[in-house]
Design a protein around this motif. Structure first.
Motif, short mmCIF file in Angstrom:
data_model
loop_
_atom_site.label_atom_id
_atom_site.label_comp_id
_atom_site.label_asym_id
_atom_site.label_seq_id
_atom_site.Cartn_x
_atom_site.Cartn_y
_atom_site.Cartn_z
N SER A 1 0.82 -1.22 0.00
CA SER A 1 0.00 0.00 0.00
C SER A 1 0.85 1.27 0.00
O SER A 1 0.55 2.21 -0.75
CB SER A 1 -0.93 0.00 1.22
N THR B 1 2.86 1.89 -3.37
CA THR B 1 1.90 2.17 -4.44
C THR B 1 1.35 3.59 -4.32
O THR B 1 1.28 4.33 -5.32
CB THR B 1 0.75 1.16 -4.38
N THR B 2 0.96 3.98 -3.12
CA THR B 2 0.42 5.34 -2.93
C THR B 2 1.47 6.40 -3.25
O THR B 2 1.16 7.39 -3.93
CB THR B 2 -0.07 5.48 -1.48
N LEU C 1 4.16 6.19 -5.22
CA LEU C 1 4.47 6.24 -6.66
C LEU C 1 3.34 6.89 -7.46
O LEU C 1 3.60 7.71 -8.36
CB LEU C 1 4.74 4.82 -7.17
N VAL C 2 2.12 6.54 -7.15
CA VAL C 2 0.98 7.12 -7.89
C VAL C 2 0.91 8.63 -7.67
O VAL C 2 0.72 9.40 -8.62
CB VAL C 2 -0.33 6.43 -7.46
N VAL D 1 2.47 -4.31 -6.61
CA VAL D 1 2.65 -2.85 -6.59
C VAL D 1 2.60 -2.28 -8.00
O VAL D 1 1.93 -1.27 -8.25
CB VAL D 1 3.98 -2.50 -5.90
N LEU D 2 3.30 -2.93 -8.93
CA LEU D 2 3.33 -2.42 -10.31
C LEU D 2 1.95 -2.44 -10.96
O LEU D 2 1.58 -1.49 -11.67
CB LEU D 2 4.31 -3.26 -11.14
N HIS E 1 -1.00 -2.18 -9.40
CA HIS E 1 -1.81 -1.12 -8.79
C HIS E 1 -1.38 0.26 -9.28
O HIS E 1 -2.22 1.15 -9.50
CB HIS E 1 -1.72 -1.19 -7.27
N VAL E 2 -0.08 0.46 -9.45
CA VAL E 2 0.40 1.76 -9.94
C VAL E 2 -0.10 2.01 -11.36
O VAL E 2 -0.58 3.10 -11.70
CB VAL E 2 1.94 1.82 -9.88
N GLY F 1 -3.83 2.72 -11.28
CA GLY F 1 -4.22 3.91 -10.51
C GLY F 1 -3.82 5.21 -11.16
O GLY F 1 -4.39 6.27 -10.84
N LEU F 2 -2.84 5.17 -12.07
CA LEU F 2 -2.33 6.41 -12.64
C LEU F 2 -3.33 7.16 -13.52
O LEU F 2 -3.38 8.40 -13.44
CB LEU F 2 -1.05 6.13 -13.43
N GLN G 1 -6.22 6.44 -2.78
CA GLN G 1 -5.36 5.41 -3.34
C GLN G 1 -4.94 4.41 -2.26
O GLN G 1 -4.93 3.19 -2.49
CB GLN G 1 -4.12 6.06 -3.98
#
Length: 317
Positions: free
Chosen positions: A120, A123-124, A126-127, A185-186, A188-189, A192-193, A245
Motif C-alpha cells: 500500500s 503504491t500510494t 508512486l501514484v 505494486v506495479l 496497482h500503480v 491507478g495512474l 489510493q
C-alpha cells in the motif's frame, strides 16, 4: 491657458474610469448575496436541534457494527457462542487481547499485515508522485502530442481491471514478477495512474496563469515553480488522492488474490484463507477483520482536514 481653464471649472466632471468601479461593486454585491443567504440558511439548518439529533443517530448507527466487531474480537470464542457482544458492556472483565495474540503468532497474519503495508505505501507514493508530475506537464507545459496523450490517459479510465488481469499475469510470469510484492505494486500503480493524472491535471489547470507567469518572470525554473508554487496550492487534491489510493490498495483482494503467492499475500487474502480454513470461527475472523479496518481508519482521521478541503475545493469558489 490650461491652468486658467482648469481653475475656472468649479467641479470637474468624473471621468469614465472613475465610474467603472461602481457597477462592479454593485454586480459583485448582487452576485454574492444569494450565496451568503444560502450559506446562512445551511448554517441555521445544521444548527437546529433536529438535524443535530439526526446526525448523532446516523453516527451511532454507523459506529454500532464497528463497536460490535471490536468487542467480539476481545471476547473468547465460548463467550461469543453463548451470548451477544453487547453483554460485554455489562461485564468488561471478559475482554482480553488473547485472540489478537493467537492470530499474530500462529496464523501468519502478522506477515500478511506487513505485506499489506509493503504494497500500500509504495503504491500510494508512486501514484501521487508520478501523477503530480504528469498533471503539471499536461496542465502547463507545451510539448508535441500533449492533448493526444492526455486523451489516451482519459480513455484508459474506462478500461476495467478485469480485462487486464490475464494478459498482465502472463507478462509478469514471463519477466519473473508474478507472485511477488513488486508485481502487485506495479499492477496497482499502472491502473491507478489514469484517474490520478486526470484528477491532478484538472486541479492544477485551475491555478491562475498570472501566478505562474509572474514566477517565470522572476526567474523561477519549471521545477522550482512546480515544487514551491504548484504543489503547495494543490495540497488538498494531493492529500485526497493519497487517501483514496491508500484505501483502494489496502482493501483490494482481487488483484492480490491472483498476483500474490503465499509469501506475498496481503491481509485481505490471508483473512479469506483463514475463513476457508476455520469456517465461522469468530475468534479468528473478528480480530483479523478489525485489524484490517483500524489502519484505514487511522489514516483517514489523520488526514481528515486535508480530505475535506480536497472534496470541497471543487464545490466552493
Amino acid at each position: 491657458m490650461p491652468t486658467a481653464a482648469a481653475s475656472a471649472s468649479p467641479s470637474p466632471s468624473p471621468s469614465p474610469s472613475t465610474l467603472t468601479p461602481a457597477p462592479r461593486a454593485s454586480s459583485a454585491s448582487s452576485s454574492s448575496t444569494p450565496g451568503r443567504r444560502r450559506g446562512g440558511r445551511v448554517s441555521r439548518l445544521l444548527g437546529s436541534s433536529a438535524v443535530q439529533g439526526l446526525l448523532v443517530l446516523v453516527a451511532l448507527l454507523w459506529i454500532t457494527p464497528l463497536a460490535g466487531l471490536l468487542l467480539s474480537s476481545l471476547r473468547s470464542e465460548q463467550d461469543n457462542a453463548t451470548d451477544g457482544w453487547w453483554t460485554a458492556l455489562a461485564d468488561p472483565s471478559q475482554l482480553s487481547l488473547d485472540n489478537y495474540s493467537a492470530l499474530l503468532k500462529d496464523s501468519g497474519i502478522g506477515a500478511a499485515f506487513w505485506n499489506t503495508v509493503l504494497i500500500s505505501v509504495p503504491t500510494t507514493a508512486l501514484v501521487v508522485v508520478i501523477a503530480a508530475l504528469a498533471g503539471y506537464a499536461f496542465a502547463w507545459l507545451e510539448f508535441p502530442g500533449r492533448d493526444g496523450i492526455f486523451l489516451v490517459v482519459v480513455g484508459l479510465l474506462v478500461v476495467p481491471v478485469q480485462i487486464g488481469l490475464l494478459p498482465v499475469a502472463k507478462l509478469f510470469g514471463a519477466v519473473g514478477l508474478f507472485g511477488t510484492v513488486s508485481g502487485v505494486v506495479l499492477f496497482h500503480v499502472a491502473y491507478g495512474l489514469p484517474f490520478a493524472i486526470f484528477l491532478l491535471r484538472n486541479y492544477f489547470a485551475e491555478i491562475p496563469r498570472e501566478m505562474l507567469e509572474a514566477a517565470r518572470m522572476d526567474g523561477g525554473s519549471e521545477w522550482r515553480i512546480f515544487s514551491r508554487l504548484v504543489l503547495p496550492l494543490g495540497r488538498p487534491a494531493i492529500a485526497s488522492l493519497a487517501i483514496f489510493q491508500f484505501l483502494w490498495v489496502w482493501n483490494d483482494m482481487l488483484v492480490a488474490l491472483l498476483f500474490a503467492d503465499t509469501g506475498s499475500q496481503p491481509l485481505t487474502v490471508a483473512l479469506q484463507s483463514q475463513m476457508r480454513q476455520f469456517g465461522s470461527n469468530i475468534g479468528v475472523l473478528a480480530p483479523g477483520a478489525f485489524l484490517s479496518l483500524v489502519v484505514p481508519l487511522v489514516v483517514f482521521f489523520a488526514f481528515q482536514r486535508h480530505f475535506v478541503q480536497g472534496v470541497m475545493a471543487g464545490s466552493v469558489k
